[in-house]
Scaffold this motif. Sequence first.
Motif, mmCIF file in Angstrom:
data_model
loop_
_atom_site.group_PDB
_atom_site.id
_atom_site.type_symbol
_atom_site.label_atom_id
_atom_site.label_comp_id
_atom_site.label_asym_id
_atom_site.label_seq_id
_atom_site.Cartn_x
_atom_site.Cartn_y
_atom_site.Cartn_z
ATOM 1 N N ALA A 173 -50.450 13.821 0.786
ATOM 2 C CA ALA A 173 -49.035 13.597 1.710
ATOM 3 C C ALA A 173 -48.190 14.823 1.654
ATOM 4 N N ALA A 174 -48.304 15.214 0.196
ATOM 5 C CA ALA A 174 -47.266 16.581 0.002
ATOM 6 C C ALA A 174 -47.915 17.555 0.751
ATOM 7 N N ILE A 175 -49.273 17.941 0.436
ATOM 8 C CA ILE A 175 -50.152 18.914 1.443
ATOM 9 C C ILE A 175 -49.621 18.931 2.941
ATOM 10 N N GLU A 176 -49.856 17.819 3.587
ATOM 11 C CA GLU A 176 -49.734 17.758 4.734
ATOM 12 C C GLU A 176 -48.469 17.982 5.232
ATOM 13 N N GLU A 177 -47.441 17.476 4.459
ATOM 14 C CA GLU A 177 -45.862 18.035 4.785
ATOM 15 C C GLU A 177 -45.676 19.485 4.549
ATOM 16 N N SER A 178 -46.257 20.012 3.280
ATOM 17 C CA SER A 178 -46.243 21.370 3.189
ATOM 18 C C SER A 178 -46.600 22.201 4.307
ATOM 19 N N ALA A 179 -47.713 21.779 4.763
ATOM 20 C CA ALA A 179 -48.318 22.486 5.895
ATOM 21 C C ALA A 179 -47.535 22.489 7.065
ATOM 22 N N ARG A 180 -46.845 21.278 7.351
ATOM 23 C CA ARG A 180 -46.114 21.294 8.635
ATOM 24 C C ARG A 180 -45.023 22.407 8.439
ATOM 25 N N LEU A 181 -44.420 22.523 7.146
ATOM 26 C CA LEU A 181 -43.043 23.525 6.962
ATOM 27 C C LEU A 181 -43.784 24.898 6.997
ATOM 28 N N LEU A 182 -44.952 25.236 6.298
ATOM 29 C CA LEU A 182 -45.350 26.459 6.342
ATOM 30 C C LEU A 182 -45.663 27.011 7.773
ATOM 31 N N SER A 183 -46.419 26.091 8.526
ATOM 32 C CA SER A 183 -47.106 26.549 9.928
ATOM 33 C C SER A 183 -45.759 27.104 10.726
ATOM 34 N N ARG A 184 -44.551 26.509 10.537
ATOM 35 C CA ARG A 184 -43.435 27.029 11.447
ATOM 36 C C ARG A 184 -43.019 28.267 11.241
#
Length: 201
Positions: A173-184
């Motif tokens: 869950a933390a990885i997926e949320e981090s990816a969402r933030l980072l991709s922006r």
Amino acid sequence: MRISEEDARRVAQAIREAERKTAAEIVCVLARRSSDYAYVPALWAAFVALAAPWPLIAFSHLPVRLIFATQIAVFIISAALFSLPALRIALTPRRIMRARAHRAAVEQFFTRGVSGVDNRSGVLIFVSLAERYARIVPDIGVAEKIGQEEWRGALDLLLAETREGRIADGFVAAIEESARLLSRHIPPGGKDELPNRLYLM
């Protein structure tokens, strides 16, 4: 610490999928504990041993040599008892445990090569179970684009799952949320610089 090979593979796969969305590198570390707190049993045993003679002096007529022998025995028995892992952790002040866990997270940030990623775009996701501590540590290239408060959502997801014993789910869950933030802020591109895996310590 219980995490199966299947859980470790799930975390590794989540990292691979996340890094397809961003050029940032994500590293995950799970620690059973951040320190052995070896001094804690001896410290508490010393306190108990220092207090032990006073009731004997006040309420008995035992010889001094026997009182000293009792004090030594109390120290040895207390140190052995306080060395039990669960008791050692329970007797360690929370402030000290948080400081040790924070230091371990920083050490892992450098040990696992997060600080050496191109454009300083590495992110460490760190959990230490004994201390009930979790932290997301972004390198400077990420921190300049994403404020610390923005990581709160990923950290909350991580903590919520690990508190329930679902460690792998928390990391995913933390990885997926981090990816969402980072991709922006850090679009995909470049090479995969670090291993996609869950490190155990």
